[in-house]
Design an enzyme around this catalytic site. Structure first.
Site, PDB file in Angstrom:
ATOM      1  N   THR A 125       0.799  -1.226   0.000  1.00 33.26           N
ATOM      2  CA  THR A 125       0.000   0.000   0.000  1.00 33.26           C
ATOM      3  C   THR A 125       0.830   1.274   0.000  1.00 33.26           C
ATOM      4  O   THR A 125       1.935   1.313   0.562  1.00 33.26           O
ATOM      5  CB  THR A 125      -0.911   0.012   1.251  1.00 33.26           C
ATOM      6  OG1 THR A 125      -1.479   1.322   1.407  1.00 33.26           O
ATOM      7  CG2 THR A 125      -0.138  -0.297   2.526  1.00 33.26           C
ATOM      8  N   GLU A 127       0.233   3.598   1.864  1.00 33.12           N
ATOM      9  CA  GLU A 127       0.364   4.022   3.264  1.00 33.12           C
ATOM     10  C   GLU A 127       1.792   3.789   3.777  1.00 33.12           C
ATOM     11  O   GLU A 127       2.194   4.373   4.781  1.00 33.12           O
ATOM     12  CB  GLU A 127      -0.630   3.264   4.147  1.00 33.12           C
ATOM     13  CG  GLU A 127      -2.036   3.811   4.096  1.00 33.12           C
ATOM     14  CD  GLU A 127      -2.158   5.221   4.665  1.00 33.12           C
ATOM     15  OE1 GLU A 127      -1.877   5.415   5.847  1.00 33.12           O
ATOM     16  OE2 GLU A 127      -2.526   6.130   3.909  1.00 33.12           O
ATOM     17  N   TYR A 149      -1.228   0.473  10.876  1.00 37.04           N
ATOM     18  CA  TYR A 149      -1.542  -0.233   9.622  1.00 37.04           C
ATOM     19  C   TYR A 149      -0.364  -0.134   8.650  1.00 37.04           C
ATOM     20  O   TYR A 149       0.086  -1.135   8.083  1.00 37.04           O
ATOM     21  CB  TYR A 149      -2.807   0.369   8.992  1.00 37.04           C
ATOM     22  CG  TYR A 149      -3.064  -0.097   7.571  1.00 37.04           C
ATOM     23  CD1 TYR A 149      -3.618  -1.336   7.303  1.00 37.04           C
ATOM     24  CD2 TYR A 149      -2.744   0.731   6.479  1.00 37.04           C
ATOM     25  CE1 TYR A 149      -3.840  -1.761   5.994  1.00 37.04           C
ATOM     26  CE2 TYR A 149      -2.968   0.312   5.166  1.00 37.04           C
ATOM     27  CZ  TYR A 149      -3.524  -0.930   4.937  1.00 37.04           C
ATOM     28  OH  TYR A 149      -3.738  -1.347   3.648  1.00 37.04           O
ATOM     29  N   LYS A 153       1.910  -3.194   7.221  1.00 34.06           N
ATOM     30  CA  LYS A 153       2.011  -3.444   5.774  1.00 34.06           C
ATOM     31  C   LYS A 153       3.465  -3.392   5.309  1.00 34.06           C
ATOM     32  O   LYS A 153       3.859  -4.098   4.377  1.00 34.06           O
ATOM     33  CB  LYS A 153       1.187  -2.415   5.000  1.00 34.06           C
ATOM     34  CG  LYS A 153      -0.293  -2.750   4.927  1.00 34.06           C
ATOM     35  CD  LYS A 153      -0.573  -3.914   3.976  1.00 34.06           C
ATOM     36  CE  LYS A 153      -2.042  -4.215   3.851  1.00 34.06           C
ATOM     37  NZ  LYS A 153      -2.320  -5.393   3.026  1.00 34.06           N
TER      38      LYS A 153
HETATM   39  P1  NAP Z   1     -11.326  -4.802   2.587  1.00 33.33           P
HETATM   40  O1  NAP Z   1     -12.533  -4.503   1.774  1.00 33.33           O
HETATM   41  O2  NAP Z   1     -11.213  -4.245   3.971  1.00 33.33           O
HETATM   42  O3  NAP Z   1     -11.198  -6.405   2.663  1.00 33.33           O
HETATM   43  C1  NAP Z   1     -10.370  -7.042   3.611  1.00 33.33           C
HETATM   44  C2  NAP Z   1     -10.588  -8.538   3.519  1.00 33.33           C
HETATM   45  O4  NAP Z   1      -9.737  -9.179   4.497  1.00 33.33           O
HETATM   46  C3  NAP Z   1     -12.035  -9.000   3.855  1.00 33.33           C
HETATM   47  O5  NAP Z   1     -12.364 -10.065   3.001  1.00 33.33           O
HETATM   48  C4  NAP Z   1     -11.903  -9.502   5.282  1.00 33.33           C
HETATM   49  O6  NAP Z   1     -12.857 -10.467   5.635  1.00 33.33           O
HETATM   50  C5  NAP Z   1     -10.521 -10.144   5.205  1.00 33.33           C
HETATM   51  N1  NAP Z   1      -9.937 -10.387   6.536  1.00 33.33           N
HETATM   52  C6  NAP Z   1      -9.776  -9.505   7.545  1.00 33.33           C
HETATM   53  N2  NAP Z   1      -9.209 -10.113   8.603  1.00 33.33           N
HETATM   54  C7  NAP Z   1      -9.016 -11.404   8.259  1.00 33.33           C
HETATM   55  C8  NAP Z   1      -8.476 -12.526   8.921  1.00 33.33           C
HETATM   56  N3  NAP Z   1      -7.993 -12.443  10.182  1.00 33.33           N
HETATM   57  N4  NAP Z   1      -8.401 -13.710   8.266  1.00 33.33           N
HETATM   58  C9  NAP Z   1      -8.903 -13.822   6.998  1.00 33.33           C
HETATM   59  N5  NAP Z   1      -9.442 -12.793   6.320  1.00 33.33           N
HETATM   60  C10 NAP Z   1      -9.489 -11.597   6.943  1.00 33.33           C
HETATM   61  O7  NAP Z   1     -10.001  -4.363   1.822  1.00 33.33           O
HETATM   62  P2  NAP Z   1      -9.806  -3.991   0.266  1.00 33.33           P
HETATM   63  O8  NAP Z   1     -10.061  -2.549   0.081  1.00 33.33           O
HETATM   64  O9  NAP Z   1     -10.468  -4.995  -0.572  1.00 33.33           O
HETATM   65  O10 NAP Z   1      -8.212  -4.174   0.134  1.00 33.33           O
HETATM   66  C11 NAP Z   1      -7.635  -5.439  -0.185  1.00 33.33           C
HETATM   67  C12 NAP Z   1      -6.197  -5.471   0.316  1.00 33.33           C
HETATM   68  O11 NAP Z   1      -5.459  -4.433  -0.316  1.00 33.33           O
HETATM   69  C13 NAP Z   1      -6.029  -5.251   1.803  1.00 33.33           C
HETATM   70  O12 NAP Z   1      -4.923  -6.006   2.224  1.00 33.33           O
HETATM   71  C14 NAP Z   1      -5.713  -3.772   1.916  1.00 33.33           C
HETATM   72  O13 NAP Z   1      -4.991  -3.511   3.092  1.00 33.33           O
HETATM   73  C15 NAP Z   1      -4.891  -3.568   0.661  1.00 33.33           C
HETATM   74  N6  NAP Z   1      -4.926  -2.247   0.061  1.00 33.33           N
HETATM   75  C16 NAP Z   1      -6.118  -1.627  -0.191  1.00 33.33           C
HETATM   76  C17 NAP Z   1      -6.117  -0.402  -0.824  1.00 33.33           C
HETATM   77  C18 NAP Z   1      -7.409   0.298  -1.161  1.00 33.33           C
HETATM   78  O14 NAP Z   1      -7.358   1.509  -1.441  1.00 33.33           O
HETATM   79  N7  NAP Z   1      -8.528  -0.386  -1.197  1.00 33.33           N
HETATM   80  C19 NAP Z   1      -4.899   0.192  -1.215  1.00 33.33           C
HETATM   81  C20 NAP Z   1      -3.714  -0.479  -0.962  1.00 33.33           C
HETATM   82  C21 NAP Z   1      -3.735  -1.719  -0.338  1.00 33.33           C
HETATM   83  P3  NAP Z   1     -14.290 -10.057   6.287  1.00 33.33           P
HETATM   84  O15 NAP Z   1     -15.139  -9.635   5.130  1.00 33.33           O
HETATM   85  O16 NAP Z   1     -14.748 -11.309   6.923  1.00 33.33           O
HETATM   86  O17 NAP Z   1     -14.005  -8.955   7.254  1.00 33.33           O
HETATM   87  O1  F7E Z   2      -8.967   8.157   4.316  1.00 32.31           O
HETATM   88  C1  F7E Z   2      -9.301  11.650   5.424  1.00 32.31           C
HETATM   89  C2  F7E Z   2      -8.371  10.730   6.196  1.00 32.31           C
HETATM   90  O2  F7E Z   2      -9.958   6.116   5.331  1.00 32.31           O
HETATM   91  C3  F7E Z   2      -8.498   8.993   3.285  1.00 32.31           C
HETATM   92  C4  F7E Z   2      -7.245   2.090   2.885  1.00 32.31           C
HETATM   93  O3  F7E Z   2      -7.820   1.375   1.819  1.00 32.31           O
HETATM   94  O4  F7E Z   2      -6.130   3.566   1.360  1.00 32.31           O
HETATM   95  C5  F7E Z   2      -7.032   3.536   2.453  1.00 32.31           C
HETATM   96  O5  F7E Z   2      -6.516   4.264   3.550  1.00 32.31           O
HETATM   97  C6  F7E Z   2      -8.196  10.377   3.826  1.00 32.31           C
HETATM   98  C7  F7E Z   2      -7.358  10.395   5.112  1.00 32.31           C
HETATM   99  O6  F7E Z   2      -8.332   5.929   3.383  1.00 32.31           O
HETATM  100  C8  F7E Z   2     -12.539  11.419   7.017  1.00 32.31           C
HETATM  101  O7  F7E Z   2      -7.832  11.409   7.330  1.00 32.31           O
HETATM  102  C9  F7E Z   2     -11.208  12.988   6.342  1.00 32.31           C
HETATM  103  O8  F7E Z   2      -6.400  11.407   5.040  1.00 32.31           O
HETATM  104  O9  F7E Z   2     -10.581   6.738   2.968  1.00 32.31           O
HETATM  105  P1  F7E Z   2      -9.565   6.699   4.022  1.00 32.31           P
HETATM  106  P2  F7E Z   2      -6.785   5.825   3.779  1.00 32.31           P
HETATM  107  O10 F7E Z   2      -6.543   6.100   5.201  1.00 32.31           O
HETATM  108  O11 F7E Z   2      -6.028   6.625   2.786  1.00 32.31           O
HETATM  109  C10 F7E Z   2      -4.841   3.003   1.619  1.00 32.31           C
HETATM  110  C11 F7E Z   2      -4.038   3.088   0.353  1.00 32.31           C
HETATM  111  C12 F7E Z   2      -4.902   1.663   2.235  1.00 32.31           C
HETATM  112  O12 F7E Z   2      -4.027   0.835   2.028  1.00 32.31           O
HETATM  113  C13 F7E Z   2      -5.940   1.435   3.284  1.00 32.31           C
HETATM  114  O13 F7E Z   2      -6.172   0.048   3.465  1.00 32.31           O
HETATM  115  O14 F7E Z   2      -9.434  11.001   4.162  1.00 32.31           O
HETATM  116  N1  F7E Z   2     -10.615  11.812   6.038  1.00 32.31           N
HETATM  117  N2  F7E Z   2     -12.368  12.770   6.946  1.00 32.31           N
HETATM  118  C14 F7E Z   2     -11.409  10.824   6.441  1.00 32.31           C
HETATM  119  N3  F7E Z   2     -11.295   9.480   6.339  1.00 32.31           N
HETATM  120  C15 F7E Z   2     -12.293   8.719   6.835  1.00 32.31           C
HETATM  121  N4  F7E Z   2     -12.198   7.372   6.712  1.00 32.31           N
HETATM  122  N5  F7E Z   2     -13.395   9.273   7.422  1.00 32.31           N
HETATM  123  C16 F7E Z   2     -13.573  10.606   7.537  1.00 32.31           C
HETATM  124  O15 F7E Z   2     -14.561  11.081   8.084  1.00 32.31           O
END
Ligand code: NAP
Ligand code: F7E
Length: 326
Positions: A125, A127, A149, A153
């Site tokens: 990520t 992050e 987090y 990661k």
């Molecule tokens: P998500 O919607 O939060 O999905 C997370 C998945 O992990 C869910 O299927 C969840 O299952 C499963 N999980 C959580 N804890 C577990 C455990 N202990 N054992 C087995 N499964 C477990 O995340 P996403 O947005 O699809 O992202 C997919 C991956 O990419 C994650 O690793 C995330 O950190 C990474 N990532 C996401 C982004 C983004 O912007 N979306 C960017 C960079 C990296 P449940 O449904 O049962 O909770």
């Molecule tokens: O926040 C700001 C917050 O929670 C984005 C995950 O998928 O992407 C995600 O992480 C920004 C931050 O995503 C609110 O402070 C303001 O600056 O949507 P977010 P994230 O933290 O960037 C990365 C790439 C991952 O890997 C992660 O798994 O938005 N913000 N106000 C807020 N964010 C939230 N959630 N809620 C608010 O009310």
């Protein structure tokens, strides 16, 4: 036919990746964690719930991972499971370390012990860049995570690199910037905004409480990003790739797009609530996807405007359906 195993199949990316792999002709298996409520709504939404095979397991239980790899006979494993919400990682830092960090070693160990020829994808990520060390972040930018987090990661990223270098495993790390969709969890800011906009438009709410709306993110569409995951495992050699759009936007401007779409003014509804500030913020992220463009021939196809409009329309549709059902 190739078999693939997806951990995190019930998450946003797990659903889109399943859809993509099915289209590519794979037999798709998914690891499903035991929960007290139904977690299949995303697979359902895409109409593929009955096309994937689910195997019970948990990232913290290596025996369940060994079992899942044996049952699936997977030649490709996509590790998407994580405690993925940055905010929660401060209230549950140890769980985040165990699932999001050590969980990666658990699955890599399972692969090493059973069949080191299995190809592996790790969901890394942006992050990990946290307090950015370069204005545009690439594979060569030093890391500086800012949340439990991000720290977990970073461990997952380096253990993936280490297993590649130590055991010659085809293990790739995709450093993905934020990607969103109508299947995004409601706690993430884009979906929180699009859901609130739909509720406000339909008269069900009259405000939206947010934290730091000056934060900037490089947002893309999850459907585009899962294709890059698959492409990484089709390469001769494993590697690390930044997947991003190369554009960054404030949360404030993202809100404007969402409210504008339904002819409302965001300023009339958004309230800043310090409850949503984070102990340490990632102020700005901006990815450089040049390597992915050159080596994988991957490019993002969906603009932020189109993405946010797609999400608002999906939330409007969902809420109207719920209203009709009473
Ligand atoms: P998500 O919607 O939060 O999905 C997370 C998945 O992990 C869910 O299927 C969840 O299952 C499963 N999980 C959580 N804890 C577990 C455990 N202990 N054992 C087995 N499964 C477990 O995340 P996403 O947005 O699809 O992202 C997919 C991956 O990419 C994650 O690793 C995330 O950190 C990474 N990532 C996401 C982004 C983004 O912007 N979306 C960017 C960079 C990296 P449940 O449904 O049962 O909770
Ligand atoms: O926040 C700001 C917050 O929670 C984005 C995950 O998928 O992407 C995600 O992480 C920004 C931050 O995503 C609110 O402070 C303001 O600056 O949507 P977010 P994230 O933290 O960037 C990365 C790439 C991952 O890997 C992660 O798994 O938005 N913000 N106000 C807020 N964010 C939230 N959630 N809620 C608010 O009310």
């Amino acid at each position: 036919m190739k078999n693939a195993l997806i951990t995190g199949i019930t998450g946003q990316d797990g659903a889109y990746l399943s859809q993509h792999l099915l289209k590519e002709g794979y037999k798709v298996y998914g690891l499903i964690a035991r929960r007290s409520t139904d977690t299949l709504w995303r697979l359902n939404y895409l109409g593929i719930e009955n096309e994937v095979e689910l195997i019970e397991g948990d990232m913290t239980d290596i025996s369940s991972l060994i079992r899942a790899i044996k049952i699936s006979k997977a030649s490709e494993v996509y590790n998407l499971a994580a405690q993925s919400f940055v905010g929660t990682s401060w209230s549950q830092p140890i769980l985040t370390a165990e699932v999001t960090g050590v969980g990666v070693t658990n699955i890599l160990e399972a692969i090493r012990l059973l069949d080191p020829s299995i190809k592996f994808y790790q969901a890394s990520t942006s992050e990990m860049f946290g307090l950015i060390q370069e204005s545009m972040q690439s594979e060569n930018t030093p890391f500086y995570p800012r949340s439990p987090y991000g720290v977990a990661k970073l461990y997952g990223h380096w253990i993936t690199v280490n297993y590649r270098e130590s055991f010659n495993i085809h293990a790739s790390s995709g450093i993905l910037f934020n990607h969103e969709s109508p299947l995004r969890g409601i706690e993430f800011v884009t979906r929180k905004v699009t859901d609130a906009v739909a509720k406000i438009k339909l008269g069900l709410s009259d405000e939206l409480r947010l934290g730091n709306i000056d934060a900037k993110r490089d947002w893309g569409f999850a459907g585009d990003y899962v294709e890059a995951m698959w492409m990484m495992l089709q390469q001769d050699k494993p590697d690390d790739y930044v997947i991003a759009t190369g554009k960054t936007t404030t949360v404030r401007d993202m809100c404007k797009i969402a409210f504008d779409h339904v002819n409302l003014n965001y300023d009339d509804y958004v309230i800043i609530d310090p409850k949503f500030y984070r102990p340490a913020e990632v102020d700005v992220l901006l990815g450089n996807p040049t390597k992915a463009k050159e080596k994988l021939k991957w490019e993002p196809k969906t603009s932020l405007e189109d993405l946010i409009i797609m999400m608002v329309d999906a939330d409007l549709g969902r809420i109207k359906k719920q209203q009709q059902r009473g």
